[in-house]
Design an enzyme around this catalytic site. Structure first.
Site, PDB file in Angstrom:
ATOM      1  N   ASN A  10      63.906 -11.268  -8.078  1.00 32.67           N
ATOM      2  CA  ASN A  10      65.357 -11.314  -8.322  1.00 32.67           C
ATOM      3  C   ASN A  10      66.014 -10.533  -7.186  1.00 32.67           C
ATOM      4  O   ASN A  10      65.976  -9.305  -7.172  1.00 32.67           O
ATOM      5  CB  ASN A  10      65.654 -10.660  -9.688  1.00 32.67           C
ATOM      6  CG  ASN A  10      67.139 -10.493  -9.924  1.00 32.67           C
ATOM      7  OD1 ASN A  10      67.967 -11.080  -9.224  1.00 32.67           O
ATOM      8  ND2 ASN A  10      67.487  -9.685 -10.927  1.00 32.67           N
ATOM      9  N   LYS A  12      69.039 -10.245  -6.508  1.00 37.09           N
ATOM     10  CA  LYS A  12      70.352  -9.693  -6.900  1.00 37.09           C
ATOM     11  C   LYS A  12      71.402  -9.982  -5.812  1.00 37.09           C
ATOM     12  O   LYS A  12      71.327 -11.003  -5.145  1.00 37.09           O
ATOM     13  CB  LYS A  12      70.230  -8.192  -7.184  1.00 37.09           C
ATOM     14  CG  LYS A  12      69.113  -7.870  -8.163  1.00 37.09           C
ATOM     15  CD  LYS A  12      69.223  -6.499  -8.731  1.00 37.09           C
ATOM     16  CE  LYS A  12      67.985  -6.193  -9.539  1.00 37.09           C
ATOM     17  NZ  LYS A  12      68.110  -4.988 -10.336  1.00 37.09           N
ATOM     18  N   HIS A  98      70.480 -11.219 -17.699  1.00 40.52           N
ATOM     19  CA  HIS A  98      70.014  -9.988 -17.052  1.00 40.52           C
ATOM     20  C   HIS A  98      70.879  -8.824 -17.539  1.00 40.52           C
ATOM     21  O   HIS A  98      72.084  -8.990 -17.756  1.00 40.52           O
ATOM     22  CB  HIS A  98      70.100 -10.128 -15.527  1.00 40.52           C
ATOM     23  CG  HIS A  98      69.393  -9.025 -14.817  1.00 40.52           C
ATOM     24  ND1 HIS A  98      69.940  -7.769 -14.684  1.00 40.52           N
ATOM     25  CD2 HIS A  98      68.176  -8.970 -14.228  1.00 40.52           C
ATOM     26  CE1 HIS A  98      69.078  -6.989 -14.040  1.00 40.52           C
ATOM     27  NE2 HIS A  98      67.999  -7.697 -13.749  1.00 40.52           N
ATOM     28  N   GLU A 100      72.164  -6.460 -16.083  1.00 32.09           N
ATOM     29  CA  GLU A 100      73.326  -6.162 -15.235  1.00 32.09           C
ATOM     30  C   GLU A 100      74.494  -7.091 -15.585  1.00 32.09           C
ATOM     31  O   GLU A 100      75.650  -6.685 -15.525  1.00 32.09           O
ATOM     32  CB  GLU A 100      72.927  -6.259 -13.750  1.00 32.09           C
ATOM     33  CG  GLU A 100      72.085  -5.042 -13.360  1.00 32.09           C
ATOM     34  CD  GLU A 100      71.121  -5.271 -12.215  1.00 32.09           C
ATOM     35  OE1 GLU A 100      71.219  -6.283 -11.511  1.00 32.09           O
ATOM     36  OE2 GLU A 100      70.230  -4.412 -12.045  1.00 32.09           O
ATOM     37  N   GLU A 168      62.813  -6.337 -19.853  1.00 28.06           N
ATOM     38  CA  GLU A 168      63.204  -5.384 -18.819  1.00 28.06           C
ATOM     39  C   GLU A 168      63.932  -4.206 -19.466  1.00 28.06           C
ATOM     40  O   GLU A 168      65.142  -4.317 -19.765  1.00 28.06           O
ATOM     41  CB  GLU A 168      64.155  -6.047 -17.823  1.00 28.06           C
ATOM     42  CG  GLU A 168      63.582  -7.263 -17.140  1.00 28.06           C
ATOM     43  CD  GLU A 168      64.244  -7.510 -15.793  1.00 28.06           C
ATOM     44  OE1 GLU A 168      63.530  -7.460 -14.781  1.00 28.06           O
ATOM     45  OE2 GLU A 168      65.472  -7.705 -15.744  1.00 28.06           O
ATOM     46  N   GLY A 174      65.352  -0.427 -11.411  1.00 28.08           N
ATOM     47  CA  GLY A 174      65.823   0.236 -10.194  1.00 28.08           C
ATOM     48  C   GLY A 174      65.717   1.758 -10.222  1.00 28.08           C
ATOM     49  O   GLY A 174      66.307   2.430  -9.381  1.00 28.08           O
ATOM     50  N   SER A 214      61.139  -1.698 -12.132  1.00 29.95           N
ATOM     51  CA  SER A 214      60.415  -0.837 -11.195  1.00 29.95           C
ATOM     52  C   SER A 214      58.949  -1.237 -10.998  1.00 29.95           C
ATOM     53  O   SER A 214      58.084  -0.373 -10.852  1.00 29.95           O
ATOM     54  CB  SER A 214      60.520   0.629 -11.624  1.00 29.95           C
ATOM     55  OG  SER A 214      61.877   1.059 -11.546  1.00 29.95           O
TER      56      SER A 214
END
Ligand code: PEP
Length: 254
Positions: A10, A12, A98, A100, A168, A174, A214
Site C-alpha cells: 500500500n 498510500k 483502511h 486512515e 491492521e 507506521g 509495521s
C-alpha cells in the site's frame, strides 16, 4: 487448507511519476526472477500512478490495486473514482476501509461495505481492512471491534475468491510496533471464526487474512509463519524494493 499468501504493498499518498515507475519496475524485475513465486504479489499505488505502474509491471506476476473506490459506477461524485474506472486501468484489486480512510474521511462500516460490494459486483477483489485503536486494545475490546467491523464491512456477496481481509491494528500502522505473534494469531483465528459464521466455513477456510502494521523483513518470518496469517499488507516497507521483496521471501505456502 492451502491458501496462497498475498504480499500487498500500500503505497498510500507517496511517489511521483519517476520514483513510482522505478519502484514498480524494481518489483517487477525481482518478481520475474522468482519464476513461479510461492506467493501472489499486489501493489496499490495512488490513483495518479495506476496507469504508469500497470505499464511498468508488464510481464510480471504482480497485480495492480487501488487504495479506495466509490460505490457508484459513474455520475455526480466529484473527485471520486468508480470500480469501472479502476478496471479500465487494469486494476484487479482495491483496498477498502483502511483505518486512515475510516479516520480521515469518517468512513463507516456501512460505507466500507457498500464500496466492497460494488467492487466485487464489478469484478474487482476487495481487500477489506479492519483493526482496533490503542484505546480499544487497552480496554480489551480487540476481538469485539474486529467482529463488529467484519459483520458491518464485509458484504453478503463476499467469498474467499473475491475478498481478502487485512487485520491492521491502528496503533501498529507506521509506528514500528507490532502485536506479539501470539496476539496476531489469536485475532486472526477469531476473524476466521466470524467469517465462518457470516459466509460459511468453506469461505472462511479459504479466505486470506493478511496482517498489516509495521511489517518489515526482520519481523516478517515470524508473522507470516502463523497458521492463520496469509500474507501481509505493507505500507512503509513497500516503498523500497529490497524491503518489499525481503518480506515476500519470508512467505511460505500453507
Ligand atoms: C498500512 O497502512 O496498510 C500499513 C500496514 O502501514 P505500515 O506497514 O507502514 O505500518
Amino acid at each position: 487448507m492451502a491458501r496462497k499468501p498475498l504480499i500487498a504493498g500500500n503505497w498510500k499518498m507517496n511517489m511521483l511519476s519517476a520514483d513510482g515507475t522505478a519502484l514498480a519496475k524494481g518489483v517487477a524485475t525481482e518478481v520475474k526472477k522468482l519464476g513461479k513465486p510461492e506467493c501472489e504479489f499486489l501493489v496499490c499505488p495512488p490513483f495518479t500512478l495506476l496507469s504508469q505502474v500497470k505499464k511498468a509491471l508488464r510481464g510480471a506476476k504482480v497485480a495492480l490495486g487501488a487504495q479506495d473506490v466509490h460505490f457508484n459506477l459513474k455520475g455526480a461524485h466529484t473527485g471520486d473514482i468508480s470500480p469501472l474506472m479502476l478496471k479500465d486501468l487494469g486494476c484487479t484489486y482495491v483496498i477498502v476501509g483502511h483505518s486512515e480512510r475510516r479516520a480521515d474521511h469518517k468512513e463507516s462500516n456501512e460505507l466500507v461495505c457498500k464500496k466492497a460490494q460494488a467492487a466485487i459486483e464489478n469484478g474487482l477483489k476487495a481487500v477489506i481492512c479492519i483493526g482496533e485503536t490503542l484505546e480499544e486494545r487497552d480496554a480489551g475490546k480487540t476481538i469485539d471491534v474486529c467482529t463488529k467491523q467484519i459483520l458491518g464491512s464485509v458484504p453478503e456477496n463476499a467469498t474467499a475468491a473475491n475478498t481478502v481481509i487485512a487485520y491492521e491494528p491502528v496503533w501498529a500502522i507506521g509506528t514500528g510496533k507490532t502485536p506479539t505473534a501470539a496476539d496476531v494469531e489469536d485475532v486472526h483465528a477469531a476473524i476466521r471464526k466470524v467469517v465462518a459464521k457470516k459466509l460459511g466455513k468453506g469461505n472462511a477456510n479459504k479466505m486470506r487474512i493478511l496482517y498489516g502494521g509495521s511489517v518489515k523483513p526482520g519481523n516478517a518470518k515470524e508473522l507470516l509463519a502463523l497458521p492463520d496469517v496469509d500474507g501481509a499488507l505493507i505500507g512503509g516497507a513497500s516503498l523500497k524494493v529490497e524491503d518489499f521483496m525481503g518480506i515476500a521471501s519470508k512467505a511460505c505456502v500453507k
